[in-house]
Structures are given as structure tokens and as C-alpha cells.
Design a protein around this motif. Structure first.
Motif, PDB file in Angstrom:
ATOM      1  N   THR A  76       0.852  -1.186   0.000  1.00 55.34           N
ATOM      2  CA  THR A  76       0.000   0.000   0.000  1.00 55.34           C
ATOM      3  C   THR A  76       0.888   1.237   0.000  1.00 55.34           C
ATOM      4  O   THR A  76       1.715   1.422   0.875  1.00 55.34           O
ATOM      5  CB  THR A  76      -0.943   0.030   1.222  1.00 55.34           C
ATOM      6  OG1 THR A  76      -0.185  -0.003   2.432  1.00 55.34           O
ATOM      7  CG2 THR A  76      -1.904  -1.140   1.187  1.00 55.34           C
ATOM      8  N   THR A  91      -4.080   6.441  -2.933  1.00 52.97           N
ATOM      9  CA  THR A  91      -3.517   5.295  -2.232  1.00 52.97           C
ATOM     10  C   THR A  91      -3.556   4.106  -3.178  1.00 52.97           C
ATOM     11  O   THR A  91      -4.626   3.719  -3.642  1.00 52.97           O
ATOM     12  CB  THR A  91      -4.307   4.973  -0.953  1.00 52.97           C
ATOM     13  OG1 THR A  91      -4.212   6.081  -0.052  1.00 52.97           O
ATOM     14  CG2 THR A  91      -3.758   3.724  -0.268  1.00 52.97           C
ATOM     15  N   VAL A 121      -3.067   0.138  -3.944  1.00 54.16           N
ATOM     16  CA  VAL A 121      -3.112  -1.178  -3.310  1.00 54.16           C
ATOM     17  C   VAL A 121      -2.726  -2.190  -4.381  1.00 54.16           C
ATOM     18  O   VAL A 121      -3.384  -2.296  -5.419  1.00 54.16           O
ATOM     19  CB  VAL A 121      -4.512  -1.497  -2.755  1.00 54.16           C
ATOM     20  CG1 VAL A 121      -4.516  -2.874  -2.080  1.00 54.16           C
ATOM     21  CG2 VAL A 121      -4.965  -0.421  -1.765  1.00 54.16           C
ATOM     22  N   LEU A 150      -6.952   0.768   6.123  1.00 54.89           N
ATOM     23  CA  LEU A 150      -6.223  -0.290   5.423  1.00 54.89           C
ATOM     24  C   LEU A 150      -5.993  -1.485   6.339  1.00 54.89           C
ATOM     25  O   LEU A 150      -6.204  -2.645   5.953  1.00 54.89           O
ATOM     26  CB  LEU A 150      -4.880   0.250   4.923  1.00 54.89           C
ATOM     27  CG  LEU A 150      -4.921   1.266   3.776  1.00 54.89           C
ATOM     28  CD1 LEU A 150      -3.547   1.907   3.592  1.00 54.89           C
ATOM     29  CD2 LEU A 150      -5.378   0.608   2.479  1.00 54.89           C
TER      30      LEU A 150
END
Length: 317
Positions: free
Chosen positions: A140, A147, A149, A285
Motif C-alpha cells: 500500500t 492510495t 493497493v 487499510l
């Protein structure tokens, strides 16, 4: 040996990595630098890059170009991410970068990359120093405006998603009080959770064993968790925080006043106002990644100092 330069221009910071590249493509650091320029100032609200933000970035890039020329850089790649992807007046920014980077390599100019490529470059940089047996990995990259991922192993990326939320963007949406109220924090969690849901609908965590967190929010969280008197990349790189430790330090940062955050020895002044929002995103997260979703087995976060900047360098090595 050939000297190459990678420049990562994000929503909050602009960073430089100059490396020596061997004939086999191996890289060794010559210098790393970082400046907080807040290029993404108000871009979420206005859809445009602010003139003063472009000027701050120009001043920093001018210094980087001077250093590149002094160090004899032969190849350069500059990547611009979330803030410029969203800006109506991005051509003004690109003209500025072309003028400056052209002094190093004629024709060089910053390039806007997609969220998917941003994710893949971040992954390549993040897992390079980890034992492949610790994979599969979820990386991440928690930036100022987005952001990323990414899931994969040491050989390949399996899936990736760029969520349109980062520490600067969330701060500007919530506009928290100082210190944040309970309502501010709750709103931040709702916004972050809603946007990150799209990432985890797209990216499968099946089989994931190791979570790697990269970029300034994550490295600062590690520094605060270790109570470092000043920022120490060697202490931060590949440090590990259990999910419990991670939650504890995030809660502290979220609820601190700006003056309390500024007193943290390793806190960069340019992160004081946005680290709380970054910690909220980190908690969201952790909530998903640590849930055992799809059979994933994650009990800690590994913090890497190597990220998209290293991935950019690898791409031109």
C-alpha cells in the motif's frame, strides 16, 4: 557506470533519487532528497494546480536539476502522479518541467502515469529488499492524493488499484479542527472506508502473507512508533509494526493537536497538518488487510523506505 535520476512528483512532496547503474542493471544510491511542495494544494476542490504550488515545485526542481548536472546524470525519468492527473491546467506544469529537465537530457519532460502504473512501480520498489518467501505481498502506497493497493509476488504483480484518497485530499475534504473533534475523525473514517472499498473490491487478498507500507505517512508512523529523536531511514527501512502497535500509534497521531505532532522528533513540518488523515487511512487499510479476508494471513506491517521512486529508477536502469 552510468548515473541515472528518478524524480517522483506527488501531491505533497517531490523526491529525487540519483543512482549509479551497472552494466547488469544493478543500482546503488548516490543521493536521495525530498521536499514538501504541496503541489496538490486545493486541487480536489478547484480542479486546478495553484500558481504558488507550481512555483514551489519549480524551485525544488531547479535545485534537483542543478544537482543532477553536477553529478553527471545521463538519463532521467520524472513521474507526476495524482495531483497532475486531476488538474485542468497541467500543461503549465509540464512546460515548466520540460524547460528544467531539458537542461539535463534534451527532450526530457515529466510524464503523468496512470494509477495502475503508479501502483506497479511502487510494488517493484517496495518488495525489492524482502525475502521472496515472505510473499505473496500486498503493498500500500499511501500518498497525498491517492492510495495504491497492489498484490503480487517477487515475480509479478497480480492485481492493482489506485484509490482516489490520500492524506492531503482527506484533510482538505474533512477540514478537521485542531485538535480534531470526534465528528471530524468519524467523518474521515467514513470517507476513507467508502473510497478504499473500491480498491478491495478490485484487488483480491487471497493468499497474502505480508503487508508492506510505503511513502511518507507510513515511514513517519514507524518513526513515531519507535520514538526516534530524528528521522532515520536506516531504522525505519524494513521495520515491523504489529497491527496492535500500528493501531496505537495511529490513534495517537489522529487525536494530537498540530503542536503536539510538531513536537515528534521525526515529524517533517510539511506533514504536521496531514499526518492525522494519513493515520485514518492507515487504520482503514489495517482493518481490511488484517481481517483475514479471503484467507489472507497478515499480523503486522513492514515499512519500506523503497517505493515508487526506486521503481522509477529500476524502469530506466
Amino acid at each position: 557506470m552510468t548515473r541515472i535520476a528518478a524524480v517522483d512528483c506527488g501531491t505533497n512532496s517531490i523526491r529525487l533519487l540519483v543512482s549509479e547503474c551497472g552494466d547488469d542493471g544493478s543500482l546503488s544510491d548516490v543521493v536521495r532528497q525530498m521536499r514538501i511542495v504541496r503541489l496538490g494544494q486545493d486541487v480536489d476542490r478547484t480542479g486546478r494546480l495553484a500558481g504558488e504550488a507550481i512555483e514551489r515545485t519549480r524551485v525544488a526542481l531547479r535545485d534537483y536539476v542543478t544537482l543532477m548536472k553536477l553529478l553527471g546524470v545521463a538519463r532521467v525519468r520524472m513521474v507526476a502522479t495524482s495531483a497532475t492527473r486531476d488538474a485542468d491546467n497541467r500543461e503549465e506544469f509540464f512546460a515548466m518541467t520540460a524547460e528544467l529537465l531539458g537542461e539535463v537530457v534534451p527532450g526530457a519532460v515529466a510524464e503523468v502515469i496512470s494509477g495502475d502504473e503508479e501502483a506497479r512501480l511502487s510494488f517493484a520498489g517496495a518488495v525489492g529488499d524482502l525475502d521472496p518467501s515472505e510473499g505473496p505481498f500486498v503493498v500500500t502506497d499511501l500518498g497525498g492524493g491517492s492510495t495504491e493497493v497492489v498484490v503480487g509476488d517477487a515475480r509479478a504483480v497480480w492485481s492493482a488499484y489506485s484509490a482516489n484518497i490520500g492524506c492531503v485530499r482527506l484533510t482538505e475534504r474533512v477540514k478537521p479542527a485542531d485538535p480534531p473533534s470526534d465528528d471530524d475523525v468519524a467523518q474521515g473514517h467514513r470517507v476513507a472506508a467508502d473510497i478504499l472499498a473500491g480498491a478491495f473490491d478490485h484487488v483480491s487478498l487471497a493468499g497474502v502473507r505480508t503487508w508492506v507500507g510505503v511513502a511518507g505517512t507510513m515511514t513517519t508512523i514507524s518513526a513515531v512508533a519507535q520514538d526516534l529523536p530524528s528521522y532515520d531511514p536506516e531504522r525505519i527501512h524494513l521495520s515491523r509494526l504489529s497491527l496492535t502497535e500500528l493501531g496505537d500509534v495511529c490513534e495517537r497521531l489522529i487525536h494530537m493537536s498540530k503542536s503536539e505532532r510538531a513536537e515528534q522528533g521525526a515529524m517533517h513540518p510539511g506533514r504536521v497538518d496531514v499526518i492525522g488523515s494519513g493515520a485514518i487511512i492507515c487504520e482503514e487499510l489495517a482493518r481490511v488487510i488484517g481481517s483475514g479476508r479471503e484467507g489472507s494471513r497478515v499480523e503486522e506491517m513492514v515499512v519500506s523506505e523503497h517505493d515508487i521512486l526506486d521503481g522509477i529508477a529500476m524502469s530506466i536502469a
